[in-house]
Scaffold this motif. Structure first.
Motif, PDB file in Angstrom:
ATOM      1  N   ASP A  33       6.538  -1.241  16.051  1.00 25.33           N
ATOM      2  CA  ASP A  33       5.828  -2.355  16.668  1.00 25.33           C
ATOM      3  C   ASP A  33       4.493  -1.863  17.211  1.00 25.33           C
ATOM      4  OD1 ASP A  33       7.964  -4.019  16.138  1.00 25.33           O
ATOM      5  OD2 ASP A  33       8.964  -3.510  18.030  1.00 25.33           O
ATOM      6  N   GLU A  34       3.578  -2.763  17.337  1.00 19.92           N
ATOM      7  CA  GLU A  34       2.254  -2.406  17.851  1.00 19.92           C
ATOM      8  C   GLU A  34       2.349  -1.754  19.230  1.00 19.92           C
ATOM      9  OE1 GLU A  34      -0.544  -2.563  16.352  1.00 19.92           O
ATOM     10  OE2 GLU A  34      -0.161  -3.827  14.603  1.00 19.92           O
ATOM     11  N   GLY A  35       3.280  -2.227  20.061  1.00 19.72           N
ATOM     12  CA  GLY A  35       3.380  -1.698  21.413  1.00 19.72           C
ATOM     13  C   GLY A  35       3.946  -0.301  21.481  1.00 19.72           C
ATOM     14  N   GLU A  36       4.591   0.172  20.411  1.00 16.20           N
ATOM     15  CA  GLU A  36       5.189   1.501  20.420  1.00 16.20           C
ATOM     16  C   GLU A  36       4.183   2.603  20.130  1.00 16.20           C
ATOM     17  OE1 GLU A  36       9.671   0.232  18.869  1.00 16.20           O
ATOM     18  OE2 GLU A  36       8.326   1.424  17.603  1.00 16.20           O
ATOM     19  N   LEU A  37       3.033   2.273  19.588  1.00 17.47           N
ATOM     20  CA  LEU A  37       2.060   3.273  19.192  1.00 17.47           C
ATOM     21  C   LEU A  37       0.879   3.289  20.154  1.00 17.47           C
ATOM     22  CD1 LEU A  37       2.053   2.640  15.343  1.00 17.47           C
ATOM     23  CD2 LEU A  37       3.521   4.145  16.674  1.00 17.47           C
ATOM     24  N   ASP A  38       0.140   4.390  20.107  1.00 19.70           N
ATOM     25  CA  ASP A  38      -1.019   4.528  20.971  1.00 19.70           C
ATOM     26  C   ASP A  38      -2.162   3.633  20.529  1.00 19.70           C
ATOM     27  OD1 ASP A  38       0.399   6.463  22.327  1.00 19.70           O
ATOM     28  OD2 ASP A  38      -0.415   8.113  21.124  1.00 19.70           O
ATOM     29  N   GLU A  39      -2.133   3.216  19.287  1.00 16.82           N
ATOM     30  CA  GLU A  39      -3.201   2.385  18.735  1.00 16.82           C
ATOM     31  C   GLU A  39      -2.601   1.443  17.707  1.00 16.82           C
ATOM     32  OE1 GLU A  39      -4.610   5.744  15.469  1.00 16.82           O
ATOM     33  OE2 GLU A  39      -5.723   5.483  17.341  1.00 16.82           O
ATOM     34  N   PRO A  40      -3.335   0.409  17.283  1.00 18.49           N
ATOM     35  CA  PRO A  40      -2.777  -0.543  16.308  1.00 18.49           C
ATOM     36  C   PRO A  40      -2.392   0.144  15.002  1.00 18.49           C
ATOM     37  CG  PRO A  40      -4.773  -1.422  17.318  1.00 18.49           C
ATOM     38  CD  PRO A  40      -4.667   0.008  17.755  1.00 18.49           C
ATOM     39  N   LEU A  41      -1.391  -0.411  14.330  1.00 17.91           N
ATOM     40  CA  LEU A  41      -0.977   0.130  13.036  1.00 17.91           C
ATOM     41  C   LEU A  41      -2.138   0.055  12.045  1.00 17.91           C
ATOM     42  CD1 LEU A  41       2.595  -1.370  12.519  1.00 17.91           C
ATOM     43  CD2 LEU A  41       2.006   0.971  13.093  1.00 17.91           C
ATOM     44  N   PRO A  42      -2.361   1.123  11.291  1.00 19.23           N
ATOM     45  CA  PRO A  42      -3.462   1.092  10.321  1.00 19.23           C
ATOM     46  C   PRO A  42      -3.152   0.156   9.164  1.00 19.23           C
ATOM     47  CG  PRO A  42      -2.167   3.093  10.041  1.00 19.23           C
ATOM     48  CD  PRO A  42      -1.639   2.415  11.274  1.00 19.23           C
ATOM     49  N   VAL A  43      -4.155  -0.493   8.662  1.00 18.53           N
ATOM     50  CA  VAL A  43      -4.033  -1.354   7.488  1.00 18.53           C
ATOM     51  C   VAL A  43      -4.456  -0.554   6.265  1.00 18.53           C
ATOM     52  CG1 VAL A  43      -4.810  -3.472   6.368  1.00 18.53           C
ATOM     53  CG2 VAL A  43      -4.477  -3.415   8.857  1.00 18.53           C
ATOM     54  N   LEU A  44      -3.557  -0.422   5.310  1.00 13.39           N
ATOM     55  CA  LEU A  44      -3.861   0.304   4.079  1.00 13.39           C
ATOM     56  C   LEU A  44      -4.578  -0.658   3.137  1.00 13.39           C
ATOM     57  CD1 LEU A  44      -0.463   2.211   3.677  1.00 13.39           C
ATOM     58  CD2 LEU A  44      -2.456   2.817   5.026  1.00 13.39           C
ATOM     59  N   HIS A  45      -5.842  -0.851   3.387  1.00 15.46           N
ATOM     60  CA  HIS A  45      -6.601  -1.918   2.742  1.00 15.46           C
ATOM     61  C   HIS A  45      -6.873  -1.661   1.267  1.00 15.46           C
ATOM     62  CE1 HIS A  45     -10.044   0.802   2.988  1.00 15.46           C
ATOM     63  NE2 HIS A  45      -9.699   1.021   4.245  1.00 15.46           N
ATOM     64  N   GLY A  46      -6.742  -0.407   0.806  1.00 10.96           N
ATOM     65  CA  GLY A  46      -7.002  -0.122  -0.607  1.00 10.96           C
ATOM     66  C   GLY A  46      -5.763   0.098  -1.437  1.00 10.96           C
ATOM     67  N   LEU A  47      -4.580   0.087  -0.817  1.00 13.17           N
ATOM     68  CA  LEU A  47      -3.347   0.440  -1.515  1.00 13.17           C
ATOM     69  C   LEU A  47      -2.923  -0.662  -2.484  1.00 13.17           C
ATOM     70  CD1 LEU A  47      -1.149   2.607  -1.729  1.00 13.17           C
ATOM     71  CD2 LEU A  47       0.149   1.336  -0.011  1.00 13.17           C
ATOM     72  N   GLU A  48      -2.787  -0.279  -3.755  1.00 18.59           N
ATOM     73  CA  GLU A  48      -2.354  -1.219  -4.790  1.00 18.59           C
ATOM     74  C   GLU A  48      -0.998  -0.850  -5.386  1.00 18.59           C
ATOM     75  OE1 GLU A  48      -5.379  -1.440  -7.731  1.00 18.59           O
ATOM     76  OE2 GLU A  48      -6.907  -2.264  -6.376  1.00 18.59           O
ATOM     77  N   ARG A  49      -0.601   0.412  -5.270  1.00 19.42           N
ATOM     78  CA  ARG A  49       0.655   0.853  -5.871  1.00 19.42           C
ATOM     79  C   ARG A  49       1.439   1.650  -4.833  1.00 19.42           C
ATOM     80  NH1 ARG A  49       2.535   1.848 -11.182  1.00 19.42           N
ATOM     81  NH2 ARG A  49       4.207   3.407 -11.239  1.00 19.42           N
ATOM     82  N   LEU A  50       2.662   1.220  -4.552  1.00 20.68           N
ATOM     83  CA  LEU A  50       3.506   1.861  -3.552  1.00 20.68           C
ATOM     84  C   LEU A  50       4.839   2.238  -4.171  1.00 20.68           C
ATOM     85  CD1 LEU A  50       4.304   2.635  -0.615  1.00 20.68           C
ATOM     86  CD2 LEU A  50       5.102   0.270  -0.342  1.00 20.68           C
ATOM     87  N   GLU A  51       5.246   3.488  -3.914  1.00 22.63           N
ATOM     88  CA  GLU A  51       6.565   3.964  -4.332  1.00 22.63           C
ATOM     89  C   GLU A  51       7.235   4.583  -3.121  1.00 22.63           C
ATOM     90  OE1 GLU A  51       8.597   7.173  -7.452  1.00 22.63           O
ATOM     91  OE2 GLU A  51       6.560   6.415  -7.774  1.00 22.63           O
ATOM     92  N   LEU A  52       8.343   4.010  -2.703  1.00 21.30           N
ATOM     93  CA  LEU A  52       9.066   4.453  -1.512  1.00 21.30           C
ATOM     94  C   LEU A  52      10.461   4.908  -1.909  1.00 21.30           C
ATOM     95  CD1 LEU A  52       9.426   4.704   1.590  1.00 21.30           C
ATOM     96  CD2 LEU A  52      10.177   2.316   1.583  1.00 21.30           C
ATOM     97  N   GLU A  53      10.830   6.097  -1.443  1.00 20.73           N
ATOM     98  CA  GLU A  53      12.163   6.644  -1.717  1.00 20.73           C
ATOM     99  C   GLU A  53      12.779   7.070  -0.396  1.00 20.73           C
ATOM    100  OE1 GLU A  53      14.370  10.233  -4.249  1.00 20.73           O
ATOM    101  OE2 GLU A  53      12.242   9.783  -4.551  1.00 20.73           O
ATOM    102  N   VAL A  54      13.989   6.570  -0.117  1.00 21.43           N
ATOM    103  CA  VAL A  54      14.621   6.867   1.164  1.00 21.43           C
ATOM    104  C   VAL A  54      16.130   6.756   1.009  1.00 21.43           C
ATOM    105  CG1 VAL A  54      14.422   4.452   1.888  1.00 21.43           C
ATOM    106  CG2 VAL A  54      14.660   6.252   3.611  1.00 21.43           C
TER     107      VAL A  54
END
Length: 529
Positions: free
Chosen positions: A346-367
């Motif tokens: 959440d925004e309140g948990e971090l020292d600053e606002p969450l960054p916006v990945l404004h150029g990201l077009e391809r995402l691969e997440l493994e977890v």
């Protein structure tokens, strides 16, 4: 019966010389007995000398030393090859495979005394100091101990980078070293220069951090840098507060399982590809230049250990999003995590606002994922990602029930008939009912909501996300797979492909035939409103 055509004889000499150059030097010399035409060809491969200890084994019966290496003959042949070369030697490869430290030390001519070794002398260092190798452009050195995994940490070879002893320094383009101990005399000072060096790869090597900085500064044209398991603790030096990588022409940077200091400053304005593997304690990264050419980022944080608790989750979430914010302009991101909850912030948990990945077009997440009750944390994490990636077009989400250290165990494939029988026997369970029953128009209402996702508004789903691939490697079924597939099918307005896979289990193949129905129901409802 007509004799088989001799196609090898039709190959031009220049091509044969190129093929022979990939052979170890001793094997290349043996090709001279094949035919009269082949006799001079191996001598023309002097531009590339390939030294492989496996061609110089001496059979022994000692359990502790294993097969010994005839190091004297190996390096004597190397000198003969250098002297017999009819053209300047451009490439030198050395690969040492030994059954023990003792046999490797003997082959290199390094004197061993107990746990200590006299590293001031070795045969390769003397060979590299030959003036006839002044045209050398490529050096590759590697060691392998098949019976002992940890011996590479003893750093089998010491190379002292001194300008007066390295005649090839002005021409070198590729430096690829494994299990080597590197050092520059006098604290790395002097006039050491590698003006043409374009690629450095150090794997399981040791080097003082100050000397590594000097090595990189000596190569202003460096385009590719790969540092993996680099150790500087063995020198007993004080850790610098700031480690600086000044690489004005660097295009590809890989840092894997290496700790430099509290802060790592990278100046690489032409960086196109960045790969990182390590823990959150590996230092804070600071990019000192704009990365307008950044195309691909690969972050593997699956080995980050965290203790159960809200405070640790917040710390790791803060580290992860601060790290992602450095590369907010990248086009492609591959992210491997240990826990999905680290993305949910959440925004309140971090020292600053969450960054916006404004150029990201391809995402691969493994977890890896807990199949017990994974809907809440996973949905919140996916919602955070979708909010911070407004222009994403291609999304691959891979969930597995096992942690990274278990991934070597393969799951047995199940025949489709056995899967069908199992589905029938379990047809009354909640998970199976969602997949194979209720084909009417109102069947989608039986699928549970995903907290944080269902009913939310995400910019990328309105006009950008076109390809979604969901991969599940769960041993037990739950409704999360169906809920997530239904969410993307109903909310991606420009969706072209939605693919669901579960490896060889074949359970989720039943979801794919529901996707079109979910899409049609969502469109009809949108038209009515």
């Amino acid at each position: 019966m007509a004799p088989a055509a001799d196609r090898i004889s039709d190959i031009a000499d220049d091509l044969l010389v190129q093929i022979i150059s990939f052979l170890p030097f001793r094997d290349a010399a043996r090709t001279a007995v094949l035919a009269r035409r082949w006799r001079p060809l191996w001598l023309l491969t002097g531009t590339a000398i390939n030294l492989d200890s496996r061609s110089y084994r001496k059979q022994t019966h000692s359990y502790y030393s294993g097969d010994e290496i005839d190091g004297e003959r190996l390096f004597a042949d190397a000198y003969d090859a250098v002297n017999a070369a009819t053209s300047p030697v451009r490439s030198l490869w050395l690969f040492m495979e030994a059954g023990s430290e003792k046999s490797c030390d003997a082959a290199l001519g390094t004197e061993s005394r107990g746990w200590y070794r006299n590293d001031d002398y070795n045969r390769l260092q003397d060979l590299l100091a030959e003036p006839s190798l002044r045209h050398l452009e490529e050096i590759r050195v590697g060691f392998h101990f098949p019976n002992h995994r940890d011996l590479h940490l003893n750093y089998k070879l010491k190379l002292v980078l001194r300008q007066e002893f390295l005649p090839w320094a002005q021409n070198l383009r590729v430096l690829d070293l494994a299990c080597c101990r590197l050092k520059q005399p006098d604290g790395g000072g002097g006039t050491f220069s590698l003006p043409r060096l374009a690629s450095i790869r150090l794997v399981f090597c040791s080097m003082p951090t100050a000397h590594l900085e000097a090595l990189i500064r000596a190569a202003p044209g460096l385009a590719a840098l790969h540092i993996e398991h680099l150790d500087s603790w063995c020198y007993g030096e004080d850790r610098p507060h700031v480690f600086v990588l000044h690489c004005p022409n660097l295009a590809a940077l890989t840092i894997a399982d290496t700790y430099f200091g509290s802060v790592v400053e990278v100046y690489a304005p032409r960086l196109c590809s960045f790969s990182y593997s390590g823990a959150s304690s590996s230092g804070e990264f600071c990019m000192k230049s704009a990365m307008t050419n950044l195309m691909e980022v690969n972050l593997n944080l699956s080995n980050v250990y965290s203790r159960p608790g809200e405070e640790d989750r917040r710390l790791l979430s803060r580290f992860l999003w601060k790290f992602l914010g450095i590369f907010r302009g990248t086009k492609a991101l591959k992210l491997q995590l240990l826990h999905m909850e680290h993305l949910a912030a959440d925004e309140g948990e971090l020292d600053e606002p969450l960054p916006v990945l404004h150029g990201l077009e391809r995402l691969e997440l493994e977890v890896p994922q807990d199949t017990g009750d994974c809907r809440k944390d996973s949905a919140a994490a996916i919602a955070t990602l979708l909010r911070q990636c407004p222009v994403i077009r291609h999304c691959l989400l891979r969930f597995s029930e096992t942690d990274s250290w278990r991934r070597g165990k393969e799951t047995d494939a199940r025949p489709e008939f056995d899967v069908s029988v199992d589905l029938f026997n379990r047809r009354e369970s909640k998970e199976i009912a969602l997949m194979v029953e209720g084909d009417g128009d109102d069947s989608s209402s039986t699928v549970p909501d995903l907290p944080g996702l269902t009913g939310g508004w995400f910019s990328c789903l309105q006009s950008h996300l076109k390809y979604v691939k969901l991969q599940f490697e769960f041993k037990r079924l739950n409704c999360f797979e169906v809920c997530l597939a239904k969410f993307f099918a109903e909310n991606c307005k420009v969706l072209e492909v939605l693919q669901i896979e579960d490896g060889d289990q074949h359970f989720l193949s039943h979801i794919n035939r529901k996707v079109e129905r979910w899409r049609l129901n969502a469109l009809n409802q949108s038209d009515r409103t």
